[in-house]
Design a protein around this motif. Structure first.
Motif, short mmCIF file in Angstrom:
data_model
loop_
_atom_site.label_atom_id
_atom_site.label_comp_id
_atom_site.label_asym_id
_atom_site.label_seq_id
_atom_site.Cartn_x
_atom_site.Cartn_y
_atom_site.Cartn_z
N ALA A 181 0.83 -1.20 0.00
CA ALA A 181 0.00 0.00 0.00
C ALA A 181 0.87 1.26 0.00
O ALA A 181 1.99 1.27 0.52
CB ALA A 181 -0.90 0.00 1.22
N THR A 182 0.33 2.31 -0.58
CA THR A 182 1.00 3.62 -0.58
C THR A 182 0.42 4.47 0.55
O THR A 182 -0.32 3.98 1.41
CB THR A 182 0.83 4.31 -1.93
OG1 THR A 182 -0.57 4.42 -2.24
CG2 THR A 182 1.53 3.51 -3.03
N PHE A 183 0.72 5.77 0.55
CA PHE A 183 0.33 6.66 1.63
C PHE A 183 -0.59 7.76 1.11
O PHE A 183 -0.47 8.20 -0.04
CB PHE A 183 1.57 7.27 2.29
CG PHE A 183 2.38 6.28 3.06
CD1 PHE A 183 2.21 6.14 4.43
CD2 PHE A 183 3.30 5.46 2.42
CE1 PHE A 183 2.95 5.20 5.15
CE2 PHE A 183 4.04 4.54 3.12
CZ PHE A 183 3.86 4.40 4.50
N ARG A 184 -1.49 8.21 1.98
CA ARG A 184 -2.44 9.27 1.62
C ARG A 184 -1.83 10.62 1.93
O ARG A 184 -1.51 10.92 3.09
CB ARG A 184 -3.74 9.10 2.39
CG ARG A 184 -4.44 7.77 2.15
CD ARG A 184 -5.73 7.65 2.94
NE ARG A 184 -5.50 7.84 4.37
CZ ARG A 184 -5.07 6.89 5.19
NH1 ARG A 184 -4.80 5.68 4.71
NH2 ARG A 184 -4.90 7.14 6.48
N VAL A 185 -1.66 11.45 0.91
CA VAL A 185 -1.16 12.81 1.08
C VAL A 185 -1.93 13.71 0.12
O VAL A 185 -2.65 13.23 -0.77
CB VAL A 185 0.36 12.92 0.78
CG1 VAL A 185 1.16 12.12 1.79
CG2 VAL A 185 0.68 12.46 -0.64
N ALA A 186 -1.78 15.02 0.28
CA ALA A 186 -2.38 16.00 -0.63
C ALA A 186 -1.29 16.50 -1.57
O ALA A 186 -0.46 17.33 -1.18
CB ALA A 186 -2.98 17.16 0.15
N PRO A 187 -1.24 16.00 -2.82
CA PRO A 187 -0.12 16.35 -3.70
C PRO A 187 -0.20 17.79 -4.20
O PRO A 187 -1.27 18.30 -4.52
CB PRO A 187 -0.26 15.36 -4.86
CG PRO A 187 -1.71 14.98 -4.87
CD PRO A 187 -2.17 15.04 -3.44
N ALA A 188 0.97 18.42 -4.27
CA ALA A 188 1.09 19.76 -4.84
C ALA A 188 1.90 19.73 -6.13
O ALA A 188 1.65 20.52 -7.05
CB ALA A 188 1.75 20.71 -3.84
N ASP A 189 2.86 18.81 -6.23
CA ASP A 189 3.77 18.76 -7.37
C ASP A 189 4.38 17.35 -7.39
O ASP A 189 5.11 16.98 -6.47
CB ASP A 189 4.86 19.82 -7.23
CG ASP A 189 5.89 19.81 -8.36
OD1 ASP A 189 5.76 18.98 -9.28
OD2 ASP A 189 6.84 20.61 -8.29
N THR A 190 4.08 16.57 -8.42
CA THR A 190 4.57 15.19 -8.47
C THR A 190 5.98 15.07 -9.03
O THR A 190 6.51 13.95 -9.15
CB THR A 190 3.62 14.31 -9.30
OG1 THR A 190 3.53 14.83 -10.63
CG2 THR A 190 2.23 14.26 -8.68
N THR A 191 6.62 16.20 -9.38
CA THR A 191 7.99 16.16 -9.89
C THR A 191 8.91 15.48 -8.87
O THR A 191 8.94 15.87 -7.71
CB THR A 191 8.50 17.57 -10.16
OG1 THR A 191 7.62 18.24 -11.05
CG2 THR A 191 9.90 17.54 -10.75
#
Length: 337
Positions: A255-265
């Motif tokens: 499983a991955t983690f829940r975050v609020a992305p701003a920039d996937t670079t």
């Protein structure tokens, strides 16, 4: 990690990342209607990002590549040193400028790129530019496909992978395919596959795995082709969906983690850097890799750590500047355990 699967400590510990370093100019929206947008300078480039990610997490990391003798090369070299990356193998040239990339983001932080490369300094690195004893302390050697786009640098990349293997290093490759970097009349598949067959550890995103599947007759056929090379572990990431892992005998998901992305670079590079740091901290090199991946609990724990690093990198702008430190990664793992 179980006692039976604990790898012997290696005298080689450095994570050596080879390939391109460039400037990401990240677009920022206009401050008012009718005003121009502006671009903010960030240091980046996939292998350089991996080196910074690993160094931020406490690993001995070194970047190998070529920068132009220009203000952008100066900036990247200074940023690598600022984040704790060993730059003794960075070569400077006046024959070409440092590569540039202009990056725009959509409302979900997903990127689109406009590259100013070639010509670029990183493409001029040749086998003779590797330091004679540059692989002596390498526990892991990492590359990506952006140093395969022209014949000369592709030959250098393959030579570096083979040099690393002879020195006992684990060879890692993130496919990181950027079609816009390739000449229109060149099919990337043959060079990509040739390099993937040299790697022990392979990281693909979902679309890259589908690219291989189309060229090799399906997903299972693609995996079987990789197993006929040096590959022992193939990882497939796809944003927030679970990470798929495959070895020659087993497979699973993490499983991955829940975050609020701003920039996937740089998120994939942070993931790779986190994983390589875990391997380095356990003394895993080529000789110990089979035992490591045979211990499923150890593999899953390393992938969770890597996933946390990748997730955190999406929560801030830039590439080098977005890489998390150890405390942040461990806190996210505790919070979402």
């Amino acid at each position: 990690m179980s006692a039976a699967a604990q790898p012997a400590q290696s005298r080689n510990s450095a994570i050596v990342c080879f390939g391109e370093a460039l400037i990401d100019f990240l677009a920022r929206p206009a401050e008012a209607p009718g005003e121009p947008r502006h671009f903010v300078e960030y240091a980046g480039g996939a292998p350089a990002n991996v080196a910074v990610a690993a160094a931020r997490l406490g690993a001995p990391a070194r970047f190998v590549g070529m920068l132009g003798q220009d203000m952008f090369g100066d900036f990247i070299a200074a940023q690598l040193q600022h984040y704790g990356v060993d730059t003794r193998d960075v070569v400077r040239t006046g024959e070409a400028k440092t590569a540039l990339a202009f990056v725009s983001l959509d409302g979900f932080g997903e990127r689109s790129f406009s590259f100013y490369r070639p010509p670029a300094a990183d493409l001029l690195f040749r086998d003779a530019d590797f330091r004679a004893d540059g692989f002596a302390d390498a526990g892991i050697f990492h590359v990506c496909s952006n140093s395969l786009t022209e014949e000369g640098i592709a030959a250098t990349t393959l030579a570096g992978m083979r040099r690393a293997r002879l020195a006992g290093a684990l060879v890692s490759m993130d496919m990181n395919l950027r079609p816009s970097l390739w000449p229109h009349d060149v099919d990337p598949a043959p060079r990509l596959i040739a390099a993937l067959l040299e790697a022990d550890l392979i990281k693909l995103c979902g679309s890259e795995f589908q690219f291989l599947a189309r060229h090799l007759g399906g997903e299972e056929a693609a995996l079987q082709r990789l197993w006929h090379g040096h590959a022992r572990c193939v990882l497939i990431t796809d944003g927030a969906t679970p990470i798929r892992w495959h070895t020659r005998t087993r497979q699973g998901e993490v499983a991955t983690f829940r975050v609020a992305p701003a920039d996937t670079t740089g998120a994939g590079d942070a993931f790779v850097g986190g994983l390589l740091q875990r391997l380095s901290s356990l003394g895993v090199d080529a000789a110990g890799f089979a035992d490591f991946i045979a211990d499923e609990a150890a593999l899953v724990a390393a992938l969770r750590y890597a996933a946390a690093a990748g997730a955190l990198a999406t929560t801030r702008h830039g590439a080098f500047a977005a890489m998390p430190d150890t405390a942040e990664v461990e806190r996210l793992i505790r919070e979402q355990s």
